[in-house]
Design a protein around this motif. Sequence first.
Motif, PDB file in Angstrom:
ATOM      1  N   GLU A 266      68.861  82.854  63.339  1.00 35.68           N
ATOM      2  CA  GLU A 266      68.032  83.437  64.393  1.00 35.68           C
ATOM      3  C   GLU A 266      66.597  83.613  63.922  1.00 35.68           C
ATOM      4  O   GLU A 266      66.348  84.083  62.807  1.00 35.68           O
ATOM      5  N   LEU A 267      65.659  83.219  64.790  1.00 32.70           N
ATOM      6  CA  LEU A 267      64.240  83.407  64.473  1.00 32.70           C
ATOM      7  C   LEU A 267      63.880  84.886  64.577  1.00 32.70           C
ATOM      8  O   LEU A 267      64.194  85.547  65.581  1.00 32.70           O
ATOM      9  N   PRO A 268      63.210  85.439  63.572  1.00 32.90           N
ATOM     10  CA  PRO A 268      62.739  86.825  63.676  1.00 32.90           C
ATOM     11  C   PRO A 268      61.703  86.955  64.798  1.00 32.90           C
ATOM     12  O   PRO A 268      61.025  85.992  65.168  1.00 32.90           O
ATOM     13  N   LEU A 269      61.574  88.142  65.330  1.00 36.32           N
ATOM     14  CA  LEU A 269      60.624  88.389  66.409  1.00 36.32           C
ATOM     15  C   LEU A 269      59.199  88.035  65.963  1.00 36.32           C
ATOM     16  O   LEU A 269      58.775  88.377  64.854  1.00 36.32           O
ATOM     17  N   TYR A 270      58.491  87.293  66.826  1.00 36.84           N
ATOM     18  CA  TYR A 270      57.099  86.878  66.606  1.00 36.84           C
ATOM     19  C   TYR A 270      56.949  85.863  65.459  1.00 36.84           C
ATOM     20  O   TYR A 270      55.830  85.562  65.049  1.00 36.84           O
ATOM     21  N   SER A 271      58.042  85.323  64.958  1.00 40.38           N
ATOM     22  CA  SER A 271      57.957  84.347  63.873  1.00 40.38           C
ATOM     23  C   SER A 271      58.240  82.947  64.406  1.00 40.38           C
ATOM     24  O   SER A 271      59.006  82.775  65.354  1.00 40.38           O
ATOM     25  N   GLN A 272      57.582  81.963  63.789  1.00 38.75           N
ATOM     26  CA  GLN A 272      57.776  80.581  64.190  1.00 38.75           C
ATOM     27  C   GLN A 272      58.797  79.853  63.314  1.00 38.75           C
ATOM     28  O   GLN A 272      59.261  78.773  63.661  1.00 38.75           O
ATOM     29  N   THR A 273      59.123  80.416  62.163  1.00 37.98           N
ATOM     30  CA  THR A 273      60.092  79.792  61.265  1.00 37.98           C
ATOM     31  C   THR A 273      61.016  80.857  60.681  1.00 37.98           C
ATOM     32  O   THR A 273      60.721  82.059  60.724  1.00 37.98           O
ATOM     33  N   VAL A 274      62.103  80.415  60.114  1.00 39.78           N
ATOM     34  CA  VAL A 274      63.039  81.296  59.440  1.00 39.78           C
ATOM     35  C   VAL A 274      63.559  80.571  58.209  1.00 39.78           C
ATOM     36  O   VAL A 274      63.730  79.342  58.221  1.00 39.78           O
TER      37      VAL A 274
END
Length: 526
Positions: A266-274
């Motif tokens: 799952e992508l973290p909030l406000y992030s474009q990558t994980v």
Amino acid sequence: MGGQLKTVDAHRATTLLTLLDIPGFTQINLTHVAIADYIHHCIKLFNRANKDLRDFAGTCGSFGYNEGVIGEGKMHNPNSVVLDVRNPGHLLVADQYNLAIRSVDLTSGELSTVASGYYYPFPMCMQWLGEQLFVTFNRHVVRALTWADNGTLTNTLVAGVMWETDAIGNLSVAAFAFPKEMVELHGKLLIADFSNYKLKVLDQSKQEVGPVCFRGESPCTESSEFTEHPASLLNIDDVIYVGLRKNIYKLSGNNLPCPYHNISAELPLYSQTVQVKLAEGTLVDFSEGIHKVNKAHGATMCSFNVFVFRRDSVCPTEAITAFIPHGQTKADVTLVGGETVKVPKGNFTMRWEHHPDSNFSCEYNVIVKDAPRADLLFRAVYDVQCQFINRNSIAFALLYATFLYRRDQLQRIICADKCVLADDMEPNYFCALDTLVVQWSAKQASLQYTDDLIDELREKLLSAKELRVFEIYIHDKPFSPIVAAKKNLNGQAVHVGLVPDCSDGAVMVHAEGGCMSYKTQNIIYG
């Protein structure tokens, strides 16, 4: 089964030498092993603790096709035995010459029938994969038996063709030569390809049959060959034992097919990558979407999906629509998460969970329909001597056999699952000015824009050397070539010279079996 197993009323065998041929056996509990006694047409039970061997199911020493308890039920050369995962307390038996899958009650020894009517070929070996029972047959194919909730049984061809050959790739083109035993490994099937001296791996998630290399080949594009026929397989803690005529091979680690599985993150909030931790522990940044990752596993190049999602957009707002190829009963559907599964016709509600222990999940709809079809036309042009072709002649018989063989080649090599040539459809043809034109009709089977499909078939035709005599047309443009492969590109031609029948310039007519005056090259007779 524990202590619930009973050996029922049966005579006691005094020596293991009474077992003349054991093609299959399976462990029932800590002490008992069920054995398929091929020669004596029955199932025997061996107690490893006290070395006791007993007749258990069927009528030992007598073959036939009856149901009932020991001494009443009959089999004809049982070939394989497995525990029934869908019906605990029962054993499944591949009853070879009765062309049936039989069931044995492990409490009473009563014999019944689960599936029959195969006619030909003979069932050989069985292996469960999930809730599907895979069966190898002596005519070089692997089939899958699937039970619906209401008990309805579906028997589906998975891979292989009805003649002895050797091929890997998509399930529609993969081929075996007397496939024998199978074992499950990492959700895939390892298959002993007996007469090809190889192992192959069947991966339903990728819809392909791949090679198994164990001699350091890199890249692994063809299976390594044994010096003897591989007949039996055993998986113990992901170590594979291969039984040959005189030796047992042990395959493990890098010698085995890919162990990797798809990963979701799952992508973290406000992030474009994980950051995603891959199988070997490496941390890699991934953006939203489905990413295919290639990774070497010994001599094998493996691939798996990394699915990166956002909670607010992971579930489709509209239904996923898929189409069933002609001649099949299910469509390939890529679900949320990147997994590809086969789904029958209908409307379905699917559920996806990020992790088995996660509270986050979503539901979405999948609609599966029959694929729309468009008519296609294949054409071959040969140099012949029309005056020497007579419908009742040996020359015509040879040509006609060639027509049918070419049709089979077209289906297997060119169409695959993209189009379908009817088995009972005779080719149309005409002969004039020493040119024989043969045409085969086909139905488009895949959901694909017709022009794109034509381009794909054209590329296949151009790359298949044995089929370069072919041209392909769409029915509404029957004389506008899309592939301009006129006659054989290598200059060779088909020549037939026997008893003359039609005069120069006449046309051999398939439907009427006679000759007609040649009117125009655009006329198709038959």
